[in-house]
Design an enzyme around this catalytic site. Structure first.
Site, short mmCIF file in Angstrom:
data_model
loop_
_atom_site.label_atom_id
_atom_site.label_comp_id
_atom_site.label_asym_id
_atom_site.label_seq_id
_atom_site.Cartn_x
_atom_site.Cartn_y
_atom_site.Cartn_z
N SER A 36 -3.81 5.10 -19.85
CA SER A 36 -5.14 5.27 -19.27
C SER A 36 -5.70 6.68 -19.45
CB SER A 36 -5.11 4.93 -17.78
OG SER A 36 -4.26 5.82 -17.09
N GLY A 83 0.82 -1.20 0.00
CA GLY A 83 0.00 0.00 0.00
C GLY A 83 0.85 1.25 0.00
N PRO A 113 2.56 4.90 1.18
CA PRO A 113 3.17 5.26 2.48
C PRO A 113 2.15 5.88 3.43
CG PRO A 113 4.51 6.05 0.64
CD PRO A 113 3.22 5.58 0.06
N GLY A 114 2.32 5.59 4.71
CA GLY A 114 1.51 6.23 5.74
C GLY A 114 0.18 5.59 6.03
N VAL A 115 -0.09 4.37 5.49
CA VAL A 115 -1.39 3.74 5.75
C VAL A 115 -1.32 2.75 6.90
CG1 VAL A 115 -2.19 4.04 3.38
CG2 VAL A 115 -0.95 1.97 3.99
N GLY A 116 -0.14 2.57 7.51
CA GLY A 116 -0.05 1.73 8.72
C GLY A 116 0.47 0.34 8.50
N LYS A 117 1.34 0.11 7.51
CA LYS A 117 1.84 -1.24 7.24
C LYS A 117 2.75 -1.71 8.38
CE LYS A 117 3.60 -0.04 3.28
NZ LYS A 117 3.13 1.36 3.26
N THR A 118 3.71 -0.88 8.76
CA THR A 118 4.65 -1.28 9.81
C THR A 118 3.94 -1.42 11.15
OG1 THR A 118 6.42 -0.11 8.65
CG2 THR A 118 6.80 -0.67 10.96
N LYS A 155 -7.51 5.31 -8.00
CA LYS A 155 -7.98 6.46 -8.78
C LYS A 155 -9.32 6.98 -8.24
CE LYS A 155 -5.66 5.08 -13.05
NZ LYS A 155 -5.80 4.61 -14.44
#
Length: 858
Positions: free
Chosen positions: A714, A391, A393-398, A757
């Protein structure tokens, strides 16, 4: 012939010359002019060597002109003059760069080595004095360097003083050769058999280890008695140096003997301590190591290797470098958690509570994690799958990895793979040098203190390869459940069981992870947050944390919800919440500074206060202003950090039908623009465009933000709509964004990145999105809260796009009603939750994977 030369050398005579390899057969040797008679000779300047008469030495010839000179002397057998140059760095020496005295020599043998270097074995004949260097006549081909010389004779008299000095120098030379380590016996015998004083000086001057300038001084000394005096002085000084060296060697040998004696005494003391303790090594350093290895409960193969190294350590000298290396290796073996594990807590209700406490939303991700834990609870010995969180950056993966470890009751370790390009960082270094160490996998396991931690491999899409190996290939064994039970680190040299480790990878772009490595993971995609989710995350997590870090409390500082909404919409525009977190931190610091300057009081941050704290808004709703004139359309873009919008602007001017494209467009997007123009020209009559318009006008298509590269197919629908809007004079609706690839038949083809998108369009405040019909099924990935707030029109042809985009905007009331219950419209087909997806063309077309791979895809 070689034996004859060696015999002559032992007798102190000049060896018989050998005919050169390149000399013509039957050619007679050149006549030797008498002394003091001017003569012309081929001249070869040399560096760092002096050739004395009667001595045979090899000469390496490298300069082009010197090579020509030597080859000319070999082709037409003649003597050459070797003369030392004063400065060895001069490549083309002139007369002032050369000494006055040199040696006439004959080339005994000439050959070219396999590496291309030229070697000439020369025998000195006679001293000469250089008079002048002769320049070749103009117009003649290149030839060897020639010079006029004067041959010199030695000045030697038959006196008793000369004879006595000759005997003394010969004895000195023999003593020096005996003191010199590695002096050949042939040289000692040759010096002993020399009968002429001048020949002795020349022979000794050759093997003396003195500067080349001092050797040149000996060569220039024609008086034999004076030359013997100088050689005797240099031999006396060299004898003193050699005697001192011999003394130092003897003292060093005595020191080594002392060290060996101490080693044997230390071994005897160690054996005595073993006997007194009653068992091997009890109470000593080795005993401590052995106890630590027993406590670690090593597997049989590792224990066998540890015992072998422990035995070697007991026989080593503690001062040696190998002792410290072996000791460090045994320490690593004893500190690894071979049999230490933590008990899994597989209570799903508790795990759900932990995940909800740490993260807002992400329901699909939480459900997959709970399903994984449920399988582990039902079948503990089953195959363990690796998870990969993908995902922006900054969505909480770590932080999700940390939450999984906390929910399961496991230790958590993390390594960053960004920029790793050395395979040894994964597998470790072999114990062939002092600085060897284990790889990051084993080091992290040792740090965790458990054989079953949650192991996070962060930034997996940032791996790189180099001449030092491919780290992604080394990770294949680490992540394969069938192989990692016997993972072998190069430093350990024994296997370590990684099968109980839960590996979690993270990446921003899935396609940048090598395919074999990607196949080891179960992929979990984390979408970007909607505006409502960002507001909820800020209220529940970010703002309270920033207040605590700034030393404030919610009782004294309050952030108005309208102000928070303004921050989300006007100061941040990203998929994650890092920029939002930074803005809230800036507000908290501002309030902290105000609190320190004035008396503490209750403060409320409102919308009107944001300009003074955060500055002017960074983002504004410019869609309506941009699309207020014909020729401007709004498209959708996909980037590794989430989705967004882009504008396509078109204009025309008198010209000859050229198409100009600007905005740092990639090759694929340029082709899409050309295809859109061709499609418009083919439909000119249907669209009501004058037939000769394209022959009398040039078209210019521009995509703003020209510093950002853009590529991908696209934007085809957007390009076509912008051109049609320009040419028929109708503006594109300001509340509509679109995406899709076009064909020359006017079909709208599917593209990738639909979820990102759509979220980008929602973030920008757009509520109508035009999508390809064959991307209908991708709407299932869009969050329900976003779909309820938007209307989707599905396109099969470009006519559907222009029919909807160039129509009058729908009133707000009708839009709200349409969003609640989507219907098919004239511009295409609307998709809604209750409508069954329809596939065309024999099934769903594949996603535009090439679009995903581009980091600045539009």
């Amino acid at each position: 012939m070689k034996r004859a030369r060696e015999s002559a050398l032992k007798r102190g005579e000049a060896p018989t010359p050998v005919a050169p390899d390149l000399a013509p057969e039957g050619a007679s040797p050149p006549a030797v002019p008498k002394a003091s008679e001017p003569d012309t000779i081929l001249l070869v300047p040399v560096r760092n060597m002096v050739l004395f008469p009667t001595v045979v030495l090899p000469v390496v010839v490298s300069r082009p002109r010197s090579v020509v000179t030597v080859q000319e002397a070999v082709q037409k057998p003649q003597q050459i003059g070797l003369i030392l140059q004063r400065d060895e760095s001069v490549e083309d020496p002139q007369r002032a760069d050369l000494y006055d005295v040199g040696t006439v020599a004959e080339i005994v043998r000439y050959l070219t080595a396999p590496d291309g270097k030229h070697h000439a074995i020369c025998q000195g004949q006679q001293r000469f004095r250089l008079l002048e260097i002769l320049e070749p006549p103009a117009g003649e081909p290149a030839r060897g360097l020639r010079a006029r010389i004067e041959r010199l004779e030695e000045k030697a008299g038959e006196t008793k003083k000369l004879e006595a000095r000759f005997v003394a120098v010969k004895q000195q030379a023999q003593e020096v050769l005996q003191l010199s380590p590695g002096a050949p016996d042939d040289l000692v015998n040759a010096v002993a058999n020399i009968a002429a004083p001048g020949n002795l000086c020349d022979m000794v001057g050759t093997f003396l280890d003195i500067p080349v300038a001092e050797k040149q001084e000996l060569l220039e000394t024609l008086d034999v008695e004076k030359r013997l005096e100088k050689v005797g002085a240099k031999l006396a000084r060299l004898a003193q140096v050699l005697q001192l060296s011999e003394k130092i060697r003897n003292e060093t040998k005595g020191t080594l003997d002392k060290a060996q004696r101490e080693y044997f005494l230390r071994e005897q003391l160690r054996q005595i301590q073993k006997e007194l303790a009653g068992e091997e090594g009890e109470g000593g350093e080795l005993g401590t190591l052995k106890a630590a290895l027993d406590k670690a409960r090593l597997p049989p193969d590792a224990r066998k290797e540890a015992d072998r190294e422990l035995g070697r350590l007991a026989r080593m000298n503690e001062a040696s470098s190998e002792y410290s290396t072996t000791r460090t290796y045994l320490d690593v073996l004893s500190e690894l958690p071979w049999a230490e594990t933590t008990e899994d807590n597989l209570d799903l209700a508790r795990a759900r509570r932990v995940l909800d406490e740490d993260h807002f939303g992400l329901e699909k991700v939480k459900r997959l994690i709970l399903e994984y834990m449920a399988v582990r609870k039902l079948k503990p010995d089953g195959r363990r799958a690796n998870l990969c969180l993908v995902g922006p950056p900054g969505v909480g993966k770590t932080s999700l990895g940390q939450s999984i470890a906390r929910a399961m009751g496991r230790q958590f370790v993390r390594i960053s793979l960004g920029g790793v390009h050395d395979e040894a960082e994964i597998r470790g270094h072999r114990r062939t040098y002092v600085g060897a160490m284990p790889g990051t996998i084993i080091t992290s396991i040792k740090k965790a203190g458990s054989a079953n931690p949650v192991f996070m491999l962060d930034e997996m899409d940032k791996l790189s390869r180099s001449f030092q190996g491919d780290p992604s290939a080394a990770l294949l064994e680490v992540l394969d459940p069938e192989q990692n039970k016997h993972f072998r680190d190069n430093y350990l040299s024994v296997t370590f069981d990684l099968s109980q480790v839960l590996f979690i990878g993270t990446a921003n772009v899935l396609e940048d992870i090598p395919w074999p490595l990607r196949d080891r993971f179960e992929i979990i995609e984390l979408p970007g947050y909607t505006r409502a989710e960002k507001i909820a995350i800020a209220e529940k997590y970010l703002w309270p944390r920033q207040l605590a870090e700034a030393g404030l409390s919610s009782r004294t500082t309050r952030l108005e919800k309208r102000a928070l909404q303004r921050i989300v919409s006007a100061y941040t525009r990203e998929a994650g919440v890092r920029a939002l977190d930074r803005q809230l931190a800036a507000i908290a610091r501002f309030v902290a500074a105000q609190t320190v300057d004035t008396k503490p009081q209750r403060r409320t941050i409102r919308v009107k206060d944001l300009d003074a704290i955060l500055g002017h808004p960074r983002f504004e709703d410019e869609v309506e202003n941009r699309t207020s004139v014909p020729g401007v359309a709004t498209g959708l873009a996909w980037t590794p950090v989430g989705g967004g919008i882009l504008f396509v602007e078109a204009t025309s001017m008198p010209g000859k039908g050229k198409l100009l494209l600007t905005g740092q467009l990639g090759e694929v997007m340029r082709e899409s623009a050309q295809a859109a123009l061709s499609l418009v020209r083919s439909r000119a009559e249907k669209l009501g465009i004058a037939p000769d318009f394209f022959e009398t006008h040039d078209l210019h298509v521009h995509l703003p933000s020209g510093a950002i590269p853009k590529d991908g197919p696209s934007a085809g629908v957007t390009l076509y709509t912008a051109l049609v809007s320009l040419l028929i004079g109708k503006t594109v609706r300001s509340d509509v964004a679109m995406t899709g690839e076009i064909s020359l038949r006017g079909l709208v083809l599917p593209v990738g990145g639909i979820k990102e998108k759509v979220l980008g369009a929602h973030q920008a405040g757009l509520r109508h999105v035009l999508l390809p019909e064959r991307n209908r099924i991708d709407l299932d990935d869009v969050p329900e809260s976003t779909k309820k707030d938007m209307t989707f029109t599905l396109l099969e042809t470009v006519d559907d796009a222009t029919r909807f985009a160039l129509s009058a905007p729908t009133p707000a009331r009708s839009r709200r009603k349409s969003a609640a219950k989507p219907k098919a419209k004239a511009g295409g087909k609307r998709s809604g939750p209750a409508k069954k997806p329809r596939r065309t063309g024999g099934g769903r077309a594949p996603r535009d994977s090439g679009e995903r791979r581009n980091r600045n895809q539009k």
